[in-house]
Design an enzyme around this catalytic site. Structure first.
Site, PDB file in Angstrom:
ATOM      1  CB  SER B  56     -23.518  61.587  46.363  1.00 24.71           C
ATOM      2  OG  SER B  56     -22.374  61.603  45.524  1.00 24.71           O
ATOM      3  CE  LYS B 106     -24.553  57.528  46.451  1.00 25.23           C
ATOM      4  NZ  LYS B 106     -24.047  56.613  47.431  1.00 25.23           N
ATOM      5  CG  HIS B 109     -25.070  59.635  42.478  1.00 26.95           C
ATOM      6  ND1 HIS B 109     -24.006  58.923  42.995  1.00 26.95           N
ATOM      7  CD2 HIS B 109     -24.671  60.931  42.454  1.00 26.95           C
ATOM      8  CE1 HIS B 109     -23.012  59.755  43.261  1.00 26.95           C
ATOM      9  NE2 HIS B 109     -23.393  60.984  42.947  1.00 26.95           N
ATOM     10  CG  ASN B 110     -23.439  55.084  43.725  1.00 31.09           C
ATOM     11  OD1 ASN B 110     -23.728  56.267  43.948  1.00 31.09           O
ATOM     12  ND2 ASN B 110     -22.843  54.316  44.619  1.00 31.09           N
ATOM     13  CD  GLU B 113     -19.533  56.998  41.881  1.00 27.74           C
ATOM     14  OE1 GLU B 113     -20.237  57.701  42.627  1.00 27.74           O
ATOM     15  OE2 GLU B 113     -18.976  55.948  42.264  1.00 27.74           O
TER      16      GLU B 113
END
Lengths: 238, 238, 238, 238
Positions: B56, B106, B109-110, B113
């Site tokens: 990221s 990840k 994480h997105n 986001e």
């Protein structure tokens, strides 16, 4: 610090009776921005000026700085600007617009804050539930190194997770302090959708309920049409 | 950069045929974490190792750093650690767990986001709609000075608003690239609520629709029970 | 009744081994529609036909009738139509389309059902919380006399509220049985927003959680930035 | 029919000046229930009574009946009960409670209505998007024969889909008339979550927007961190 609402109202009235023309009252709390507009109008005939100042930075303000969102008449703002310059970190204050603009911008700031917090909370709950047995504090720390989701709230999350890696000592009882509701009301007034901010607020309401009526009704309906078994409430229930 | 899915799959197969025992394949893209688990299992009998690495930091990575979330066998991670140390900024890489853990972290994480972006977007739409005629770029800049909502995304918002203060040159057509969907599916699998992440994704779907069937049905129903007037579709419609 | 998933799968395999060409297997449960497509394909080379039949009407079906949503090859449907005509009330069965269409339509039916139930549940919780001390069963009965929200679910709500006017004997623990999840996954596959169906499902997940990690994280973050007091978890906590 | 708000307010004032003690004013529209409480209080010193009556049944009321939700002083309700009995279908009226209770119950009725409509709309959009090429009117008709989701709204959906099977002649521009907003405000006041009702309302707001600022901001942010391409607004844009 005077709580918003009646205490602020009374303080301002008491203060106004002691002030002379051209004096300035600054409301630096979290007043509702429509109250600012009204108050400024009430003080105006007596020559008393009014600035509404929203502050963000939390209890860390002294250490890490904070910022001031300022509303009112621009000349009055300019008269007091040296004080704001002294108080705030560089670039840490700004004039937002007429009466109420400072608290309005602060209100929206808090609405956004609810949404940001909820997004992190949902993501970390998924990480927490994962079979990978993840180190949540390490992930928060890693993400704070250059990832897209890095933020000050994530730094706070890192600290909280370092102190209590699975947050086992904390009860998930989440208060709210008014600005989130006002933000949702603002969305209603303006015909603007604010779905995740509203949901973040409703999630907090939910966190404060024991066994909500809505869920009992859903269980009752499932039982009624599908014969799905019911759980009894009370100490004997599961 | 090889796109996730079939292209990655084929590249890995081609690569594997060229590799010898004890070699390591690193998938540094956005693969689905369950594919990592499968691939690592397929490569294992041939003695080929596999690490899944989520990254990221976006296109700013070179300038501002980025972070690496790494999954796989720990000894293999340790063997390659010097390379990660060289590539990433200090503290900018970490071992997350077994095969798939890197891409799983990840993925979440997105998902986060999406939620963070949506919260800012809703808040700024309210500011934009306000009668105070606010300077949105100035507010983003101010909030980045010590406020609770300061973040890297807010710094990007500031840049975007400086360049185009009312975002008039941009069409609100919002793509998504898979990890958000996987996050919602993960929530479904785990029985964990992820309301604002799901809504953020659905909002993107909505941004890509012209005149959704659902809205036409609502209009038709209102007309049917209340006699509320209908707007006709097509060029003659409002 | 055979549960969907593996038990159905095994039953169909066992059954298929006993059947001859031109026989028909009917899956009248809540199978996932993609399984129907696969199964029909597996049975085809052996000349065995397959119909997927979704049923709705709940445990009241015998008394109040129910309806059948039928998928598969149209000639096979027509061959068996006399049986459906006998089983179902007038107009109570229909051919939906190719393999899987019957269960697909049933799946969406259940997704809608989640949303309808949630809407009633939210509304009745507000009525329940009102200072007007409303008679909820009487309201359900009244609304069933010609109001816009009259429905069979509302008739069931009336019965449940007659039996237990404040639903005090019921625990708000709300299961789900798969079709709601599949509906949300279908929305993800199709890029179609399904916000209230997804939220209704997430609300059920939430009803089954004690003290969710997400809420504990929100409380921890509020404490971290605002110094807002925390409630301790455990027996000593509030 | 006098619109709620100022027109109703003025009509009541004009009417009150013509009335004598013990006369009764009935507000049979969709007034805000707090206005009822205030008005009844204003009329009381002059001996004029006030009943608030919410009505549901839509334009079909004459044919299919409707129901009346009545608030005010019980003796006044009882005095006028013969009139309600004459007007409404059997069981089609009921006394809800003190001043405002009639309109309060009607308000929640409408909030529920928004949620029910949205659930059907989402489900039918999925059916519409399905590769099975489903006959939506036939499905609505089938579901109305004994399924769990049968309702009057679904009968209206059936009529609308018969008339225009893909609703191609209708623009998805969905108005709202106030009670949904009041329901969300009521949820905010009472600390009760109402997520799907709020989302249904926000979906209507969204249906009336062209290219919302929020979506433009999301597109701008994606471009800023990921280099994802932007679509330009205006006639040249896609």
């Amino acid at each position: 610090m005077v709580p918003a609402g009646n205490p602020t109202e009374e303080t301002i009235r008491a203060l106004a009776s002691l002030l002379a023309g051209n004096d300035v009252i600054i409301d630096g709390g979290n007043s509702y921005y429509k109250d600012d507009v009204r108050r400024a109008g009430e003080l105006k005939p007596r020559g008393i000026h009014y600035l509404d100042v929203g502050t963000s930075g939390g209890v860390w303000g002294l250490k890490h700085g904070y910022c001031l969102m300022i509303g009112g008449e621009r000349p009055i703002f300019e008269r007091l600007e040296p004080a704001f310059k002294t108080l705030a970190p560089p670039d840490g204050y700004a004039y937002m617009g007429g009466h109420g603009a400072g608290h309005y911008v602060k209100m929206i700031h808090n609405g956004i804050e609810y949404g940001l917090m909820q997004a992190y909370a949902e993501g970390f709950e998924l990480l927490h539930a994962s079979a990978f047995q993840l180190d949540l504090a390490a992930i928060a720390h890693l993400w704070n190194q250059g990832s897209v989701v890095r933020s000050w709230l994530l730094e706070l999350a890192e600290l909280a997770l370092r102190a209590d890696p699975r947050l086992e000592g904390i009860k998930g009882y989440v208060e709210d302090s008014g600005e989130g509701r006002w933000t949702v009301e603002d969305a209603l007034e303006k015909n603007v959708p604010a779905p995740t901010i509203a949901l973040s607020l409703f999630g907090r309401f939910r966190s404060r309920q024991g066994d909500p009526f809505a869920d009992r009704m859903l269980a009752a309906l499932r039982n009624a049409f599908g014969g799905h078994p019911l759980r009894k409430s009370g100490p004997g229930g599961p």
